[in-house]
Design an enzyme around this catalytic site. Sequence first.
Site, PDB file in Angstrom:
ATOM      1  N   TYR A   1     -15.091 -12.493   0.585  1.00  0.00           N
ATOM      2  CA  TYR A   1     -15.772 -11.572  -0.047  1.00  0.00           C
ATOM      3  C   TYR A   1     -17.180 -11.838  -0.756  1.00  0.00           C
ATOM      4  CZ  TYR A   1     -12.082  -7.602   1.366  1.00  0.00           C
ATOM      5  OH  TYR A   1     -11.428  -7.099   2.003  1.00  0.00           O
TER       6      TYR A   1
ATOM      7  N   ARG B   1       0.846  -1.256   0.044  1.00  0.00           N
ATOM      8  CA  ARG B   1       0.067  -0.099   0.008  1.00  0.00           C
ATOM      9  C   ARG B   1       0.848   1.206  -0.123  1.00  0.00           C
ATOM     10  NH1 ARG B   1      -4.446  -2.120   4.406  1.00  0.00           N
ATOM     11  NH2 ARG B   1      -5.521  -3.663   3.135  1.00  0.00           N
TER      12      ARG B   1
ATOM     13  N   ASP C   1      -6.644  -3.613  -7.374  1.00  0.00           N
ATOM     14  CA  ASP C   1      -7.557  -4.297  -6.418  1.00  0.00           C
ATOM     15  C   ASP C   1      -7.534  -5.744  -6.451  1.00  0.00           C
ATOM     16  OD1 ASP C   1      -9.112  -3.356  -3.563  1.00  0.00           O
ATOM     17  OD2 ASP C   1     -10.114  -4.886  -4.531  1.00  0.00           O
TER      18      ASP C   1
ATOM     19  N   ARG D   1      -6.514  10.993  -7.982  1.00  0.00           N
ATOM     20  CA  ARG D   1      -7.857  10.070  -7.965  1.00  0.00           C
ATOM     21  C   ARG D   1      -9.166  10.783  -7.736  1.00  0.00           C
ATOM     22  NH1 ARG D   1      -9.222   5.861  -4.350  1.00  0.00           N
ATOM     23  NH2 ARG D   1     -11.255   6.528  -5.327  1.00  0.00           N
TER      24      ARG D   1
ATOM     25  N   ARG E   1      -3.475   6.401  -0.294  1.00  0.00           N
ATOM     26  CA  ARG E   1      -4.100   7.587   0.609  1.00  0.00           C
ATOM     27  C   ARG E   1      -2.916   8.120   1.345  1.00  0.00           C
ATOM     28  NH1 ARG E   1      -8.829   4.677   3.538  1.00  0.00           N
ATOM     29  NH2 ARG E   1      -7.492   2.993   3.336  1.00  0.00           N
TER      30      ARG E   1
END
Length: 339
Positions: A150, A26, A75, A39, A30
């Site tokens: 998921y 990561r 992802d 983004r 962010r």
Amino acid sequence: MRVHNAPIIEAANGRTPSRPPVWFMRQAGRSLPEYRQAREGIDMLDSCFMPELLAEITLQPVRRHDVDAAILFSDIVVPLKAAGVGVNIVPGRGPVMDAPIRTAADVGALPILDTDIPEVAQGISIVLDELTPQQAMIGFVGAPFTLASYLVEGGPSKNHEKTKALMHSEPDTWHRLMERLTPTIVAFLGQQVDAGIDAMQLFDSWAGYLNEPDYREFVLPYSTQILESVAGKIPRIHFGVGTGELLTAMSEAGSEVMGVDYRVSMADAAKRVKTRVLQGNLDPALLFAGDDAVRAAVARIKAETAGLDGHIWNLGHGVLPTTDAEAITRAVAIIHEEG
């Protein structure tokens, strides 16, 4: 395959790298203001299918932090989306399915990826054009248990109770689900290899919620198939969160490198795995604690990995979104100087 001498590839192959190799899970995301700007107004999954944007986000931490590898901005649900599964990434929550997979009929209707994802290949090509021979391109795919969870839960879960219930109450249905997921993951990984990635990571976010017998019966055969699909082509890294008690079993899947999270020492991990190359395992929270804390952890991990054939520096999980970008850059410099 590019001709290069990237420290990460050297370490993964058990050779002495030119400097301590480091990349962070990561690292693109962010924590970087340039990521938030790039983004702005664009859906997360949409950005994974936009080659120029995908490449820009992938390269941002390489330029800023001097890490030794770019990790594909993607992802784990991208191949599901490309195959036709209804899924969206909800801000603050994560991947959410339009309809959960709960029955044998649901499993039978689950689409399998049988087409290329040209946008991803184009993005990888753009990244490779900018990387130097000393910088590696790492691709990744989600492991089948995490994707299955998921799908069954319908989204993120704290306890994975529906997933485990299906696994134990209808094992045949569970195995059919894994048998339908695995070809999709293999196909997506193969496309990344064909596009030119230098290494890959199989990322199992939720495997740490399983005990070892269940992991061996319900997960290990399928993770093994995925890693076997690229055997001899590129170095393979296998990583899971909270998987200290599963490291022995996970290492049997066949990767050259085992990733270790921050909950288990590298010394203990080395005793549990079949490979002699480890990746990890700085606690991501240490990046909030100052340079001295990072230096102390680097010294400890360096001592714990001294007898290995190779070590790739990383966090014991991903960069936390509120991490100061300058702290990440300083941590990378400390590792290069002292690791």
